[in-house]
Design an enzyme around this catalytic site. Sequence first.
Site, PDB file in Angstrom:
ATOM      1  N   GLY A  50      -1.777  -4.852  -2.950  1.00 40.83           N
ATOM      2  CA  GLY A  50      -0.535  -5.058  -2.189  1.00 40.83           C
ATOM      3  C   GLY A  50      -0.562  -4.579  -0.754  1.00 40.83           C
ATOM      4  O   GLY A  50       0.165  -5.098   0.088  1.00 40.83           O
ATOM      5  N   GLU A 105       0.401   2.436   1.100  1.00 40.68           N
ATOM      6  CA  GLU A 105       0.990   1.710  -0.038  1.00 40.68           C
ATOM      7  C   GLU A 105       1.974   0.660   0.473  1.00 40.68           C
ATOM      8  O   GLU A 105       2.655   0.875   1.481  1.00 40.68           O
ATOM      9  CB  GLU A 105       1.679   2.748  -0.949  1.00 40.68           C
ATOM     10  CG  GLU A 105       2.423   2.224  -2.142  1.00 40.68           C
ATOM     11  CD  GLU A 105       1.576   1.523  -3.194  1.00 40.68           C
ATOM     12  OE1 GLU A 105       0.847   0.581  -2.828  1.00 40.68           O
ATOM     13  OE2 GLU A 105       1.689   1.887  -4.376  1.00 40.68           O
ATOM     14  N   ASP A 106       2.028  -0.470  -0.207  1.00 45.83           N
ATOM     15  CA  ASP A 106       2.979  -1.510   0.190  1.00 45.83           C
ATOM     16  C   ASP A 106       4.415  -1.061  -0.069  1.00 45.83           C
ATOM     17  O   ASP A 106       5.261  -1.113   0.808  1.00 45.83           O
ATOM     18  CB  ASP A 106       2.667  -2.835  -0.543  1.00 45.83           C
ATOM     19  CG  ASP A 106       2.534  -2.678  -2.059  1.00 45.83           C
ATOM     20  OD1 ASP A 106       2.667  -1.558  -2.581  1.00 45.83           O
ATOM     21  OD2 ASP A 106       2.277  -3.700  -2.731  1.00 45.83           O
ATOM     22  N   ASP A 109       8.254   2.182  -5.541  1.00 45.74           N
ATOM     23  CA  ASP A 109       9.341   1.693  -6.393  1.00 45.74           C
ATOM     24  C   ASP A 109       9.762   2.831  -7.330  1.00 45.74           C
ATOM     25  O   ASP A 109      10.555   3.686  -6.949  1.00 45.74           O
ATOM     26  CB  ASP A 109       8.807   0.454  -7.131  1.00 45.74           C
ATOM     27  CG  ASP A 109       9.817  -0.230  -8.012  1.00 45.74           C
ATOM     28  OD1 ASP A 109      11.009  -0.183  -7.709  1.00 45.74           O
ATOM     29  OD2 ASP A 109       9.407  -0.849  -9.017  1.00 45.74           O
ATOM     30  N   VAL A 159      11.086  -7.817  -4.269  1.00 40.63           N
ATOM     31  CA  VAL A 159      10.718  -8.477  -3.016  1.00 40.63           C
ATOM     32  C   VAL A 159       9.278  -8.978  -3.065  1.00 40.63           C
ATOM     33  O   VAL A 159       8.442  -8.438  -3.799  1.00 40.63           O
ATOM     34  CB  VAL A 159      10.910  -7.537  -1.796  1.00 40.63           C
ATOM     35  CG1 VAL A 159      12.386  -7.311  -1.521  1.00 40.63           C
ATOM     36  CG2 VAL A 159      10.185  -6.216  -1.986  1.00 40.63           C
ATOM     37  N   ASP A 165       3.397  -9.356  -4.254  1.00 42.82           N
ATOM     38  CA  ASP A 165       3.313 -10.585  -5.050  1.00 42.82           C
ATOM     39  C   ASP A 165       4.300 -10.610  -6.196  1.00 42.82           C
ATOM     40  O   ASP A 165       4.862  -9.592  -6.593  1.00 42.82           O
ATOM     41  CB  ASP A 165       1.905 -10.710  -5.638  1.00 42.82           C
ATOM     42  CG  ASP A 165       1.686  -9.723  -6.792  1.00 42.82           C
ATOM     43  OD1 ASP A 165       1.929  -8.517  -6.590  1.00 42.82           O
ATOM     44  OD2 ASP A 165       1.314 -10.159  -7.893  1.00 42.82           O
TER      45      ASP A 165
HETATM   46  P1  IMP Z   1       5.690   2.101  -8.546  1.00 38.28           P
HETATM   47  O1  IMP Z   1       6.771   1.720  -9.524  1.00 38.28           O
HETATM   48  O2  IMP Z   1       6.250   2.928  -7.416  1.00 38.28           O
HETATM   49  O3  IMP Z   1       4.541   2.755  -9.235  1.00 38.28           O
HETATM   50  O4  IMP Z   1       5.182   0.762  -7.892  1.00 38.28           O
HETATM   51  C1  IMP Z   1       4.000   0.200  -8.345  1.00 38.28           C
HETATM   52  C2  IMP Z   1       3.645  -1.070  -7.692  1.00 38.28           C
HETATM   53  O5  IMP Z   1       4.522  -2.064  -8.152  1.00 38.28           O
HETATM   54  C3  IMP Z   1       3.725  -1.177  -6.169  1.00 38.28           C
HETATM   55  O6  IMP Z   1       2.596  -0.693  -5.536  1.00 38.28           O
HETATM   56  C4  IMP Z   1       3.808  -2.680  -6.018  1.00 38.28           C
HETATM   57  O7  IMP Z   1       2.517  -3.245  -6.029  1.00 38.28           O
HETATM   58  C5  IMP Z   1       4.582  -3.094  -7.241  1.00 38.28           C
HETATM   59  N1  IMP Z   1       5.994  -3.356  -6.913  1.00 38.28           N
HETATM   60  C6  IMP Z   1       7.046  -2.525  -6.991  1.00 38.28           C
HETATM   61  N2  IMP Z   1       8.179  -3.123  -6.587  1.00 38.28           N
HETATM   62  C7  IMP Z   1       7.819  -4.372  -6.233  1.00 38.28           C
HETATM   63  C8  IMP Z   1       8.546  -5.498  -5.702  1.00 38.28           C
HETATM   64  O8  IMP Z   1       9.770  -5.476  -5.453  1.00 38.28           O
HETATM   65  N3  IMP Z   1       7.806  -6.617  -5.470  1.00 38.28           N
HETATM   66  C9  IMP Z   1       6.462  -6.703  -5.708  1.00 38.28           C
HETATM   67  N4  IMP Z   1       5.757  -5.672  -6.190  1.00 38.28           N
HETATM   68  C10 IMP Z   1       6.426  -4.529  -6.448  1.00 38.28           C
HETATM   69 MG    MG Z   2       0.920  -1.816  -4.823  1.00 41.65          MG
END
Ligand code: IMP
Ligand code: MG
Length: 184
Positions: A50, A105-106, A109, A159, A165
Amino acid sequence: MAVTVMTAEQTTLDVLLSEEQVQCRIRELGEQIGRDYPIGEIILVGILKGSYLFLADLSRQIPGDIRIEFIQVSSYDGQKSSQGIVQIKKDLDTNIEGKHVLLVEDIVDTGLTLKHLRELLGTRRPRSLKAVCLLSKPEARTHATTVEYVGFEIPNDFVVGYGLDYGERYRNLPFIAILHNSSE
Ligand code: IMP
Ligand code: MG
């Protein structure tokens, strides 16, 4: 603003952050990071896949010499909700002991991925360990973690675009858009 993207189904997406807004904020982040670190001392660690566009653009906005490394994890699996497991699919190729490491990091979440990576890389005794994300969804946080540099705080919507993606699609869009379920 609604934008119709050329896909087999002519998907309509709602633009949340335009290409100009994204690029402008990345310039600011690059300048700030450049001020905060000694020249020539940063290793940017992009979290694949990402972060690939964010890393490419951010790295060009940080003045001076930097190093680029990648790590790949899976915590999401192409679905719209996070699984509780972080699996390392590709580890770093380099020893980070004594180095200034900045995780790229992109989006943060739930915080699960970043929390896990900070703990893991922290055990390798870097000189410093910080994180930068383009997007953060504070309302979605279930795993408390630290992000030193945040591009944009956004609402708890799914998003796509600019690296992000849905089922491996939409990563190449130059803007960030909200993806609505077709049933909505
Ligand atoms: P985490 O929940 O913070 O561990 O997020 C893990 C990963 O989920 C991120 O690095 C993204 O690659 C993916 N992700 C979280 N939210 C979104 C979103 O809204 N769109 C696309 N990918 C997401
Ligand atoms: Mg990611």
